[in-house]
Design a protein around this motif. Structure first.
Motif, PDB file in Angstrom:
ATOM      1  N   LEU A 170       1.184  -0.844   0.058  1.00  0.00           N
ATOM      2  CA  LEU A 170      -0.061  -0.226  -0.489  1.00  0.00           C
ATOM      3  C   LEU A 170       0.915   1.277  -0.070  1.00  0.00           C
ATOM      4  O   LEU A 170       0.657   2.275  -0.716  1.00  0.00           O
ATOM      5  CB  LEU A 170      -0.846  -0.016   1.684  1.00  0.00           C
ATOM      6  CG  LEU A 170      -2.215  -0.680   0.842  1.00  0.00           C
ATOM      7  CD1 LEU A 170      -2.812  -0.340   1.926  1.00  0.00           C
ATOM      8  CD2 LEU A 170      -3.379  -0.312  -0.136  1.00  0.00           C
ATOM      9  N   GLU A 172       4.250   1.570  -0.704  1.00  0.00           N
ATOM     10  CA  GLU A 172       4.868   1.566  -2.364  1.00  0.00           C
ATOM     11  C   GLU A 172       3.061   1.948  -3.135  1.00  0.00           C
ATOM     12  O   GLU A 172       3.936   2.713  -4.543  1.00  0.00           O
ATOM     13  CB  GLU A 172       5.244   0.436  -2.677  1.00  0.00           C
ATOM     14  CG  GLU A 172       6.125  -0.358  -1.691  1.00  0.00           C
ATOM     15  CD  GLU A 172       7.083  -1.669  -1.878  1.00  0.00           C
ATOM     16  OE1 GLU A 172       5.947  -2.282  -3.127  1.00  0.00           O
ATOM     17  OE2 GLU A 172       7.817  -2.313  -1.329  1.00  0.00           O
ATOM     18  N   ALA A 173       2.490   1.415  -3.207  1.00  0.00           N
ATOM     19  CA  ALA A 173       1.305   1.568  -4.178  1.00  0.00           C
ATOM     20  C   ALA A 173       1.243   3.861  -4.066  1.00  0.00           C
ATOM     21  O   ALA A 173       1.171   4.265  -5.041  1.00  0.00           O
ATOM     22  CB  ALA A 173       0.223   0.986  -4.305  1.00  0.00           C
ATOM     23  N   ALA A 174       1.149   3.715  -2.873  1.00  0.00           N
ATOM     24  CA  ALA A 174       0.895   5.205  -2.567  1.00  0.00           C
ATOM     25  C   ALA A 174       2.384   5.502  -3.463  1.00  0.00           C
ATOM     26  O   ALA A 174       1.366   7.502  -3.611  1.00  0.00           O
ATOM     27  CB  ALA A 174       0.853   5.510  -1.531  1.00  0.00           C
ATOM     28  N   ARG A 175       3.276   5.255  -3.251  1.00  0.00           N
ATOM     29  CA  ARG A 175       4.457   6.017  -3.566  1.00  0.00           C
ATOM     30  C   ARG A 175       4.349   6.820  -5.203  1.00  0.00           C
ATOM     31  O   ARG A 175       4.745   7.413  -5.394  1.00  0.00           O
ATOM     32  CB  ARG A 175       5.426   5.762  -2.979  1.00  0.00           C
ATOM     33  CG  ARG A 175       5.913   5.513  -1.640  1.00  0.00           C
ATOM     34  CD  ARG A 175       7.362   4.568  -1.882  1.00  0.00           C
ATOM     35  NE  ARG A 175       8.474   5.489  -1.569  1.00  0.00           N
ATOM     36  CZ  ARG A 175       9.574   5.257  -2.122  1.00  0.00           C
ATOM     37  NH1 ARG A 175       9.742   3.419  -1.554  1.00  0.00           N
ATOM     38  NH2 ARG A 175      10.901   5.160  -2.820  1.00  0.00           N
ATOM     39  N   ILE A 176       4.186   5.547  -5.872  1.00  0.00           N
ATOM     40  CA  ILE A 176       3.875   5.604  -7.197  1.00  0.00           C
ATOM     41  C   ILE A 176       3.152   6.605  -7.517  1.00  0.00           C
ATOM     42  O   ILE A 176       2.990   7.184  -8.577  1.00  0.00           O
ATOM     43  CB  ILE A 176       4.181   4.160  -7.816  1.00  0.00           C
ATOM     44  CG1 ILE A 176       5.389   3.325  -7.632  1.00  0.00           C
ATOM     45  CG2 ILE A 176       3.477   4.021  -9.263  1.00  0.00           C
ATOM     46  CD1 ILE A 176       4.950   1.840  -7.883  1.00  0.00           C
ATOM     47  N   ASP A 177       2.183   6.348  -6.897  1.00  0.00           N
ATOM     48  CA  ASP A 177       0.597   7.136  -7.161  1.00  0.00           C
ATOM     49  C   ASP A 177       0.904   8.912  -6.464  1.00  0.00           C
ATOM     50  O   ASP A 177       0.345   9.711  -6.996  1.00  0.00           O
ATOM     51  CB  ASP A 177      -0.450   6.574  -6.224  1.00  0.00           C
ATOM     52  CG  ASP A 177      -1.530   6.228  -7.213  1.00  0.00           C
ATOM     53  OD1 ASP A 177      -1.265   5.723  -8.635  1.00  0.00           O
ATOM     54  OD2 ASP A 177      -2.245   5.255  -6.135  1.00  0.00           O
ATOM     55  N   GLY A 178       2.716   8.694  -6.195  1.00  0.00           N
ATOM     56  CA  GLY A 178       2.302  10.966  -5.858  1.00  0.00           C
ATOM     57  C   GLY A 178       2.042  10.756  -4.355  1.00  0.00           C
ATOM     58  O   GLY A 178       2.050  11.582  -4.474  1.00  0.00           O
ATOM     59  N   ALA A 179       1.813   9.930  -4.056  1.00  0.00           N
ATOM     60  CA  ALA A 179       1.427  10.652  -1.982  1.00  0.00           C
ATOM     61  C   ALA A 179       2.965  10.238  -1.752  1.00  0.00           C
ATOM     62  O   ALA A 179       3.521   9.787  -1.199  1.00  0.00           O
ATOM     63  CB  ALA A 179       0.794   9.720  -1.798  1.00  0.00           C
ATOM     64  N   LYS A 183       0.710  12.716   2.729  1.00  0.00           N
ATOM     65  CA  LYS A 183      -0.484  12.241   1.623  1.00  0.00           C
ATOM     66  C   LYS A 183      -0.509  10.841   2.019  1.00  0.00           C
ATOM     67  O   LYS A 183      -1.781  10.622   2.297  1.00  0.00           O
ATOM     68  CB  LYS A 183      -0.610  12.498   0.178  1.00  0.00           C
ATOM     69  CG  LYS A 183      -0.683  13.893  -0.107  1.00  0.00           C
ATOM     70  CD  LYS A 183      -1.197  14.343  -1.418  1.00  0.00           C
ATOM     71  CE  LYS A 183      -2.443  14.999  -1.583  1.00  0.00           C
ATOM     72  NZ  LYS A 183      -2.426  15.273  -3.194  1.00  0.00           N
ATOM     73  N   PHE A 184       0.133   9.916   2.390  1.00  0.00           N
ATOM     74  CA  PHE A 184       0.145   8.683   2.577  1.00  0.00           C
ATOM     75  C   PHE A 184      -0.842   8.777   4.011  1.00  0.00           C
ATOM     76  O   PHE A 184      -1.766   7.888   3.969  1.00  0.00           O
ATOM     77  CB  PHE A 184       1.751   7.873   2.703  1.00  0.00           C
ATOM     78  CG  PHE A 184       0.876   6.952   3.029  1.00  0.00           C
ATOM     79  CD1 PHE A 184       0.380   5.377   2.321  1.00  0.00           C
ATOM     80  CD2 PHE A 184       2.119   5.842   4.272  1.00  0.00           C
ATOM     81  CE1 PHE A 184       0.154   3.985   2.709  1.00  0.00           C
ATOM     82  CE2 PHE A 184       1.685   4.703   4.731  1.00  0.00           C
ATOM     83  CZ  PHE A 184       1.305   3.796   3.956  1.00  0.00           C
ATOM     84  N   ASP A 187      -4.448  11.068   3.650  1.00  0.00           N
ATOM     85  CA  ASP A 187      -5.364   9.575   2.506  1.00  0.00           C
ATOM     86  C   ASP A 187      -5.438   7.992   2.521  1.00  0.00           C
ATOM     87  O   ASP A 187      -6.205   7.719   2.479  1.00  0.00           O
ATOM     88  CB  ASP A 187      -5.092   9.708   1.014  1.00  0.00           C
ATOM     89  CG  ASP A 187      -5.159  11.208   0.590  1.00  0.00           C
ATOM     90  OD1 ASP A 187      -5.974  12.335   1.525  1.00  0.00           O
ATOM     91  OD2 ASP A 187      -4.226  11.794   0.215  1.00  0.00           O
TER      92      ASP A 187
ATOM     93  N   ALA B  74       6.897   8.323  -7.853  1.00  0.00           N
ATOM     94  CA  ALA B  74       7.031   9.058  -8.652  1.00  0.00           C
ATOM     95  C   ALA B  74       7.101   9.444  -9.392  1.00  0.00           C
ATOM     96  O   ALA B  74       5.742  10.060 -10.559  1.00  0.00           O
ATOM     97  CB  ALA B  74       6.269   9.833  -7.168  1.00  0.00           C
ATOM     98  N   PHE B  82       1.043  -4.952  -8.297  1.00  0.00           N
ATOM     99  CA  PHE B  82       0.911  -5.784  -7.576  1.00  0.00           C
ATOM    100  C   PHE B  82       0.451  -6.881  -7.063  1.00  0.00           C
ATOM    101  O   PHE B  82      -0.408  -7.104  -7.242  1.00  0.00           O
ATOM    102  CB  PHE B  82       1.059  -4.674  -6.049  1.00  0.00           C
ATOM    103  CG  PHE B  82       1.632  -3.978  -5.853  1.00  0.00           C
ATOM    104  CD1 PHE B  82       3.142  -3.894  -5.687  1.00  0.00           C
ATOM    105  CD2 PHE B  82       1.525  -2.358  -6.579  1.00  0.00           C
ATOM    106  CE1 PHE B  82       4.312  -2.875  -5.458  1.00  0.00           C
ATOM    107  CE2 PHE B  82       2.173  -1.045  -5.930  1.00  0.00           C
ATOM    108  CZ  PHE B  82       3.300  -1.503  -5.707  1.00  0.00           C
ATOM    109  N   TYR B  88      -5.875   0.670  -1.986  1.00  0.00           N
ATOM    110  CA  TYR B  88      -6.584   1.604  -1.508  1.00  0.00           C
ATOM    111  C   TYR B  88      -8.288   0.206  -0.238  1.00  0.00           C
ATOM    112  O   TYR B  88      -8.861   0.532  -0.998  1.00  0.00           O
ATOM    113  CB  TYR B  88      -6.968   3.211  -1.227  1.00  0.00           C
ATOM    114  CG  TYR B  88      -5.246   3.192  -2.418  1.00  0.00           C
ATOM    115  CD1 TYR B  88      -3.760   3.012  -0.958  1.00  0.00           C
ATOM    116  CD2 TYR B  88      -5.878   3.833  -3.497  1.00  0.00           C
ATOM    117  CE1 TYR B  88      -3.162   3.468  -2.229  1.00  0.00           C
ATOM    118  CE2 TYR B  88      -4.176   3.704  -3.573  1.00  0.00           C
ATOM    119  CZ  TYR B  88      -2.518   3.640  -3.192  1.00  0.00           C
ATOM    120  OH  TYR B  88      -1.541   4.794  -3.661  1.00  0.00           O
TER     121      TYR B  88
END
Lengths: 280, 369
Positions: A170, A172-179, A183-184, A187, B74, B82, B88
């Motif tokens: 989660l 890592e996904a957020a990091r790639i999503d630019g959070a 924000k992480f 959000d 980013a 993944f 989320y």
């Protein structure tokens, strides 16, 4: 089958009786007059003075300065309980966030330092804490009442454990999503922690609501008296031939019980909802 | 859309463990590259270094000609899918898809349009208001892919995206991923340990073992001309039979049998011989050159895998299930279908008698060192 069910019900009823009976007795007794209670003791019947007693308790200005009412005390207790719970949650979430997600030097050491303070009850540091507050002239303020008790090892520990169970992907996904880190946290982590927040809010609110020693020490001004202190105050008039206002004490006790019960009822729903939804 | 360059990339962990060592891959714009290997071979680590989730110990990663070693995930203009979807859980499907765009300050109308497009492509429209927990595994996987698509990145990175799905769904999702990638034409790197997935998806395969590249090539090239014994045993199911033999001139001694190769192999003496199970033919009695003692049979429906011994070496033959199993039996193989490997190093030995014209086998300009 039916017999077992009947037996189950009996056990449950017994449990309910044991739990609820004292509350009912207290409530019924509070509707009698003080003299009545003094003469006959506790009662299980309706005394008929409900409105008068509760009205007096809530609105009569009492105390030495004549400025404090029951409503005011409930208000103070609410501020203390909510401020306490909210503050502790914010602080311990931030602390746990730092410990779990940021690799800084001595991070583990800091965690264990926080953790070991679990072993020290408030009473150990109550005098030094008071001195500090006094020097900062924060006695008789809400800030002084709330802030010194905000650091919570229990809360930090709970949130740490919870954050550790949040899957790495989660983040890592957020990091790639630019959070970014902020924000992480806002959000993703905070919404995910709803359950934990609800649980800790219940515990901390009740803890704050029931605080007695610290408010007693910190407040000399009656405007800051909390409900728990108020009850004590009523029973203190054991002077001469005065009959203590038992009815009012009981009424206050009943009133003191209501907000925690409501908090539990409200948050319990979230709590259970969160538990059943917690598939990450 | 962009090409990706991986130059001399290594990952050395703090304890001194080398997870990836000096890997070189050049990925063309729009290419679908599959990194395949057993667990612990460094394929995920390599992908995560491209994504920016792991630091690069040595070497250089470029995306679209720009070195990204020190660029934040980013800002690398990549999207990742993944294994456990990493959706989320508290956001609806719509919010999951929109989150990355929102963080980049994409205007509302643009977000709506892109999410709608991705949802249409992935048939997610009916689920946009649902939370991930109300979706099936396949739908969740599609949302995870949608989250990558809406961003319109230069590259997709897939980290074993199908491993959590059941077998049937995996096959259909495999097709979907392939179709989707064709359609949007985005450069993709896909990590899997499943050689079948790798074969079916890849434009080019990268077979990794122990942090090193064993072979890079188009799936059929890798299948028909495995560069090492490792690749030979990893790609193809059942695995290629690897037995030891001995070369004498143009003759191969394999257990009790002697096969005339009709051409010479540029080595002599002990050698590892590779025989694909599906290249073997079964004969009654001594009709074939390799006497075969049948041990047991695995029925797969369309074919059966017959396990047995040739001399003292185990061998598997993939046969049509209609063929009766005689006793005694023997196996034969066209000499041109034999693969030779150096016994010590495991490296392939090319020889002149090899089958030519097996489609993909022909001269492919190797884009890769």
């Amino acid at each position: 089958m039916t017999r077992i069910r009947l037996f189950d019900h009996l056990v449950l009823m017994l449990g309910v009786f044991i739990m609820v009976a004292p509350v009912v007795v207290a409530f019924m007794t509070s509707t009698h007059e003080a003299a009545d209670i003094h003469r006959n003791g506790l009662s299980l019947t309706w005394g008929g003075h409900f409105t008068e007693t509760y009205d007096t308790v809530l609105t009569r200005k009492g105390g030495f300065t004549g400025e404090i009412t029951g409503a005011r005390m409930i208000w103070n207790s609410l501020i203390l309980g909510i401020g306490f719970a909210a503050g502790k949650i914010v602080l311990s979430m931030l602390a746990a966030y730092a410990i779990v997600y940021f690799r800084f030097r001595l991070g583990t050491l800091f965690f264990w330092m926080i953790f070991t303070t679990l072993l020290l009850p408030l009473e150990v540091r109550i005098v030094p804490s008071y001195e500090v507050m006094n020097k900062l002239s924060l006695t008789n303020t809400y800030t002084g009442l709330i802030v010194p008790l905000l650091a919570s090892a229990t809360g930090t520990f709970f949130f740490r454990q919870f954050f550790k169970s949040v899957p790495e992907e989660l983040l890592e996904a957020a990091r790639i999503d630019g959070a970014g880190p902020f924000k992480f946290f806002i959000d993703v982590l905070v919404p995910l922690s709803r359950t934990m927040i609800a649980a800790i809010f219940i515990i901390m609110f009740v803890y704050g609501w029931n605080q007695y020693l610290w408010p007693t020490l910190m407040t000399t001004d009656e405007r800051f008296f909390t409900l728990v202190r108020g009850i004590k105050q009523i029973l203190l008039v054991w002077v001469g031939s005065n009959i203590p206002d038992y009815n009012e004490a009981f009424a206050l006790a009943i009133l003191a019980m209501l907000p925690p019960v409501m908090i539990v009822l409200i948050f319990q729903r979230w709590f259970i909802k969160g538990l059943t939804e917690s598939d990450k | 859309m962009a090409s990706i360059g991986i130059r001399d990339v290594s990952k050395i962990y703090n304890g001194g463990v080398t997870a990836v060592s000096s890997v070189n891959i050049d990925i063309a714009d729009g290419e679908f590259i599959v990194l395949v290997g057993p667990s612990g071979c460094g394929k995920s680590t390599l992908l995560r270094m491209v994504a920016g989730l792991e630091t690069i110990s040595e070497g250089q990663v470029t995306i679209g000609g720009r070195t990204v070693n020190d660029v934040d995930p980013a800002d690398r203009d990549i999207a990742m899918v993944f294994q456990n979807y990493a959706l989320y859980p508290h956001m609806t499907v719509y919010e999951n898809l929109a989150y990355g765009l929102k963080n980049r300050g994409t205007p509302r109308s643009e977000i709506d349009a892109r999410v709608a497009e991705a949802a249409r492509m992935l048939e997610l429209q009916p689920y946009l208001e649902r939370k991930p927990r109300a979706l099936s595994g396949g739908q969740r996987q599609r949302v995870a892919m949608g989250r990558a698509i809406v961003r319109k990145p230069s590259a997709f990175l897939f980290d074993e995206p199908l491993s959590n799905l059941d077998a049937k769904l995996r096959v259909s999702m495999r097709g979907e991923i392939k179709r989707l990638q064709r359609r949007v034409g985005t450069t993709s790197i896909y990590v899997t340990h499943d050689q079948l997935e790798a074969m079916t998806l890849a434009d080019r395969l990268v077979v990794l073992s122990g942090g090193r590249i064993e072979q890079i090539g188009r799936p059929l090239d890798v299948y028909h001309r495995p560069a090492t014994t490792f690749v030979a045993s990893f790609i193809g199911s059942p695995a290629m039979n690897l037995v030891s033999g001995e070369l004498h001139g143009s003759k191969l001694a394999l257990g009790p049998a002697l096969i005339d190769l009709g051409a010479t192999v540029p080595t002599q003496g002990a050698v590892t011989v590779g025989l694909r199970a599906e290249d073997l033919r079964l004969h009654e009695g001594a009709g074939g050159s390799l006497p075969f003692r049948i041990d047991y049979v695995e029925e797969l429906g369309s074919q059966r895998l017959v396990h047995g011994m040739v001399g003292d070496q185990a061998m598997v033959a993939a046969l049509s299930s209609e063929i009766p199993l005689p006793e005694p039996a023997s196996l034969s193989i066209a000499p041109s279908r034999l693969h030779f490997f150096d016994t010590a190093s495991g490296q392939r030995i090319d020889w002149s008698g090899e089958a030519a014209g097996q489609g993909a086998l022909a001269a492919v300009p190797e884009a890769v060192a």
